[in-house]
Write a protein that holds these residues in place. Structure first.
Motif, short mmCIF file in Angstrom:
data_model
loop_
_atom_site.label_atom_id
_atom_site.label_comp_id
_atom_site.label_asym_id
_atom_site.label_seq_id
_atom_site.Cartn_x
_atom_site.Cartn_y
_atom_site.Cartn_z
N THR A 90 0.84 -1.20 0.00
CA THR A 90 0.00 0.00 0.00
C THR A 90 0.88 1.25 0.00
O THR A 90 1.84 1.34 0.76
CB THR A 90 -0.90 0.03 1.26
N ARG A 92 0.26 5.46 0.29
CA ARG A 92 -0.80 6.42 0.57
C ARG A 92 -0.22 7.68 1.24
O ARG A 92 0.88 7.66 1.80
CB ARG A 92 -1.85 5.79 1.49
N SER A 112 -0.28 0.44 -10.55
CA SER A 112 -0.70 -0.49 -9.50
C SER A 112 0.00 -1.83 -9.65
O SER A 112 0.45 -2.42 -8.68
CB SER A 112 -2.21 -0.67 -9.54
N GLU A 127 -2.01 -0.97 -3.71
CA GLU A 127 -3.12 -0.06 -3.46
C GLU A 127 -2.54 1.35 -3.30
O GLU A 127 -1.69 1.59 -2.43
CB GLU A 127 -3.85 -0.46 -2.18
N SER A 129 -3.41 5.49 -2.90
CA SER A 129 -4.49 6.44 -2.59
C SER A 129 -3.93 7.71 -1.97
O SER A 129 -2.86 7.71 -1.35
CB SER A 129 -5.50 5.79 -1.63
N SER A 148 -3.48 1.11 -14.26
CA SER A 148 -3.70 -0.04 -13.39
C SER A 148 -2.61 -1.09 -13.58
O SER A 148 -2.18 -1.74 -12.63
CB SER A 148 -5.07 -0.66 -13.65
N LYS A 160 -5.60 -4.53 -6.99
CA LYS A 160 -5.66 -3.34 -6.12
C LYS A 160 -6.17 -2.16 -6.95
O LYS A 160 -6.26 -2.22 -8.17
CB LYS A 160 -4.27 -3.03 -5.56
N SER A 161 -6.46 -1.06 -6.26
CA SER A 161 -7.02 0.11 -6.95
C SER A 161 -6.11 1.31 -6.79
O SER A 161 -5.25 1.37 -5.89
CB SER A 161 -8.41 0.43 -6.40
N ASN A 187 -10.99 0.16 -11.70
CA ASN A 187 -10.31 0.31 -10.41
C ASN A 187 -9.48 1.59 -10.32
O ASN A 187 -8.89 1.88 -9.29
CB ASN A 187 -9.39 -0.88 -10.16
#
Length: 278
Positions: A90, A92, A112, A127, A129, A148, A160-161, A187
Motif C-alpha cells: 500500500t 498512501r 498499481s 493499493e 491512494s 492499473s 488493487k485500486s 479500479n
C-alpha cells in the motif's frame, strides 16, 4: 530506504552513470514519515521511486509506504522522474511539489501492477491512494502515466485500486501519449487534473505497433488517452501542438469511462486533424 521511519533527506546531489541497469536515484520502499527536499538527481533509471515491496524484501509483511513528501527538487531521468508503485502493498498520503523533471520516458508514472505477465509474484499489485502532485515542470516523452497495469490492453480484473489522486499546476512537454488507463473493473477512480498545460510535438513513431521499446498504449494518435476510469475531472486544462507530425488525430480520446467531466478546458486539434476536416 527500506522499512525506515522519520527520515529527512536534504540537499543531496546524486548522479548515476548513464546506461546503468536499475540506476535509480532514490527508492523509498515501505517507509513512513519521509521528507525529501532541495535535491538534484540525475539518474539512469527512475529519479525517485516510492514503492511497497514488503514481502519481496524480507520484511515478512505486506509493505506500507505512507506520509512521504518530496519538494523543491530538480530531477533528470532515464525512465521516470517520479514513479509511484511496484510491490504488493500500500502507498498512501504522499505529496510531490515544486519539481523540475527533465528528459526520460515519463514525467509522472504511477502503476498499481508492474508487468504482471513477466513478474507473477507482483501480480497482486499496490493499493495507491491520496496522492498529490502540484507545481511541476515536466519535459519528458510521456508527461503523465497513471495505469492499473503496464500493458497495452486493460485486464478484466484488478488486484488493487488507484484512487484519490490530484494533479494540479503542471506545465508539460511531450511527444507521446499520456494515459489514464484502468482495468475493466474501473479500479482507477477519483482523479482530478487541474490547471495543466501540455504542449505536444514530434510523434514520428505514433501508431507504430512494432516499436521495440514502447508499449502500444503510449503510441496512440492522441495527446491524452483515458480509458476504464470512474469519476475523473479535467478542470482548466489545455493541450497545444508544436512541430507535430501528420500522424496525430485527436487531443483527447476516451473509452469506457463513467463520470468523466471536462470543465473550462481547451484542447486544440493537431494540424493533421484540421486538414482532414477541411
Amino acid at each position: 530506504l527500506h522499512g525506515c521511519s522519520d527520515v529527512i533527506l536534504h540537499a543531496l546531489k546524486i548522479r548515476n552513470q548513464k546506461g546503468v541497469w536499475n540506476g535509480d536515484g532514490l527508492d523509498i520502499d515501505c517507509c513512513r514519515r519521509v521528507v525529501v527536499s532541495d535535491c538534484i538527481i540525475d539518474s539512469s533509471d527512475d529519479s525517485i521511486a516510492v514503492r511497497a515491496s514488503g514481502k519481496q524484501r524480507l520484511l515478512h509483511t505486506e509493505g506500507v509506504c505512507e506520509d512521504v513528501t518530496v519538494t523543491n527538487c530538480v530531477l533528470r531521468s532515464g525512465q521516470a522522474g517520479i514513479r509511484v508503485g511496484v510491490g504488493n502493498g500500500t502507498i498512501r498520503h504522499c505529496t510531490f511539489s515544486n519539481l523540475v523533471i527533465r528528459d526520460g520516458k515519463f514525467g509522472i508514472c504511477m502503476l498499481s501492477t508492474y508487468y504482471p505477465e513477466y513478474f507473477p509474484a507482483l501480480a497482486e499489485g499496490v493499493e495507491i491512494s491520496d496522492i498529490l502532485f502540484s507545481n511541476l515542470y515536466i519535459n519528458a516523452q510521456i508527461p503523465i502515466d497513471i495505469s492499473s497495469n503496464w500493458a497495452d490492453v486493460p485486464l478484466k480484473k484488478s488486484g488493487k485500486s488507484i484512487h484519490g489522486v490530484i494533479l494540479q499546476n503542471i506545465r508539460g512537454y511531450g511527444c507521446r501519449t499520456s494515459i489514464l488507463q484502468g482495468n475493466q473493473d474501473h479500479n482507477l477512480s477519483d482523479l482530478t487534473l487541474s490547471d495543466i498545460s501540455l504542449e505536444i510535438s514530434g510523434g514520428g513513431d505514433i501508431l507504430n505497433a512494432a516499436h521495440p521499446d514502447v508499449p502500444v498504449c503510449y503510441l496512440r494518435p492522441c495527446a491524452f488517452y483515458v480509458a476504464y476510469t470512474d469519476d475523473v475531472l479535467f478542470r482548466n486544462c489545455r493541450i497545444r501542438w508544436k512541430n507535430e507530425t501528420g500522424l496525430w488525430k485527436n487531443a483527447v480520446e476516451n473509452e469506457h469511462n463513467t463520470g468523466l467531466v471536462f470543465t473550462d478546458c481547451r484542447f486544440a486539434a493537431p494540424r493533421s486533424a484540421k486538414n482532414e476536416n477541411n
